[in-house]
Scaffold this motif. Structure first.
Motif: not given
Ligand code: 5GP
Length: 204
Positions: A38, A57, A61, A64, A73, A92, A101, A121, A123, A168
């Motif tokens: 994604k 978002s 976390r 990285r 983020y 949300e 997130y 983008e 979850d 994960r």
């Molecule tokens: P990552 O840590 O790999 O960047 O993201 C982990 C998961 O969090 C991914 O599935 C991503 O789509 C989801 N994610 C990222 N931003 C948001 C958000 O604002 N809200 C939600 N509910 N999930 C998110």
């Protein structure tokens, strides 16, 4: 961080959000298991499609390597995330693999009100909240070409501990099982193809 909207507390409430947020067919949600690609799709869209606004978002976390605050983020601590939740500043939010997130509500609403096509983008849990909160939002599921390919992509990233990786992978199994809840499924065989299909959907 320029995200605040002190309008009174509580968990994300689909009912209240539905009142505050008009029907928006300009809103598209891209979801799918962690590791499916994604963020690569989002980076490509950012590069090639300036007409689409992509929400940034907030997350608890840690960044990285290579991630920049405010670009991938808004990186916040637990207290700040609590404040955002309490002030209803998030459309949300969800817990994912040990971190939280969420989607800042105000920047998104401003873009939607201006008639701009917007993309989140997020979850599966977040996508379900948006489906309830924003009638008309288009939900798109990004699927891997196969389970083995997903495991390869997730483990190949090499940025997470074994414990986080297990969480994960467990989440990925649940997310894949929920593909049927989405209006559209795109299979990520090529980033360019997925972007083309997504843009075509968003213009529709
Ligand atoms: P990552 O840590 O790999 O960047 O993201 C982990 C998961 O969090 C991914 O599935 C991503 O789509 C989801 N994610 C990222 N931003 C948001 C958000 O604002 N809200 C939600 N509910 N999930 C998110």
């Amino acid at each position: 961080m320029p995200i605040s909207d002190p309008r009174g507390g509580g968990e994300p409430s689909p009912g209240r959000a539905a009142v505050a947020t008009p029907v928006h067919s300009r809103l598209t949600v891209l979801s799918g298991p962690s590791g499916v690609g994604k963020s690569t799709v989002i980076a490509e869209l950012n590069r090639t499609c300036p007409g689409i606004w992509i929400s940034v978002s907030v997350t608890t976390r840690r960044p990285r390597p290579g991630e920049v605050d405010g670009r991938e983020y808004h990186f916040v601590d637990d207290d700040e995330f609590d404040r955002l939740v309490a002030s209803d500043a998030l459309l949300e939010w969800a817990q994912f693999a040990g971190n939280r997130y969420g989607t800042p509500r105000d920047p998104l609403n401003r873009k939607l009100e201006a008639g701009i096509a917007c993309l989140l983008e997020i979850d599966l849990a977040g996508a379900r909240q948006v489906r309830r909160a924003v009638p008309g939002a288009r939900l798109v599921f990004l699927a891997p070409p196969s389970w083995d390919e997903l495991v390869r992509r997730l483990t190949g990233r090499g940025t997470e501990s074994a414990e986080v990786m297990d969480r994960r992978l467990a989440a990925a199994r649940d997310e894949l099982a929920a593909a049927g809840e989405f209006e559209v499924t795109l299979v990520n065989t090529s980033v360019q193809d997925v972007c083309r299909q997504l843009v075509a959907l968003m213009k529709h």
